[in-house]
Enzyme design. Structure first.
Site, PDB file in Angstrom:
ATOM      1  N   GLY A  45     -20.661 -18.843   7.243  1.00  0.00           N
ATOM      2  CA  GLY A  45     -20.203 -19.487   8.480  1.00  0.00           C
ATOM      3  C   GLY A  45     -18.604 -18.977   8.827  1.00  0.00           C
ATOM      4  N   HIS A  46     -17.821 -19.502   8.282  1.00  0.00           N
ATOM      5  CA  HIS A  46     -16.477 -19.410   8.629  1.00  0.00           C
ATOM      6  C   HIS A  46     -15.640 -19.548   7.240  1.00  0.00           C
ATOM      7  CE1 HIS A  46     -15.319 -23.505   8.412  1.00  0.00           C
ATOM      8  NE2 HIS A  46     -16.434 -23.888   9.118  1.00  0.00           N
ATOM      9  N   ILE A  47     -14.172 -19.125   7.176  1.00  0.00           N
ATOM     10  CA  ILE A  47     -13.378 -19.033   6.374  1.00  0.00           C
ATOM     11  C   ILE A  47     -13.400 -20.544   5.444  1.00  0.00           C
ATOM     12  CG2 ILE A  47     -11.248 -19.679   7.436  1.00  0.00           C
ATOM     13  CD1 ILE A  47     -11.764 -16.994   4.718  1.00  0.00           C
TER      14      ILE A  47
END
Length: 87
Positions: A45-47
């Site tokens: 999904g994201h960092i």
């Protein structure tokens, strides 16, 4: 009675949540950690959901949350039942 619900991600984001809950939250908390079946190193999904340096796996996060008194649901479908048990 009020019960708090929180969805957590695996990864290093939110690692302070168990300590904060233990020290400041007086209401029951039910949580669910997403990404338990994803392999280490997999971007989700994201960092903030990247597992880094051997830390932040879903299993590690579940252990820390349970240590802080959070009732951790095994699946999204179990969240409502866990809340019902607490109230």
């Amino acid at each position: 009675m009020i019960c708090l619900k929180k969805v957590f991600e695996r990864g290093t984001a939110g690692q302070e949540a168990p300590e904060y809950i233990r020290e400041h939250v007086t209401k029951p908390v039910v949580g669910y950690v997403v990404g338990i079946s994803a392999p280490p190193g997999k971007t989700m999904g994201h960092i903030g959901a990247i597992i880094t340096g051997g830390g932040g796996t879903a299993k590690e996060k579940i252990k820390a949350l349970e240590g802080a008194g959070v009732v951790v649901a095994g699946s999204p479908g179990d969240v409502a039942g866990k809340i019902k048990e607490l109230i």
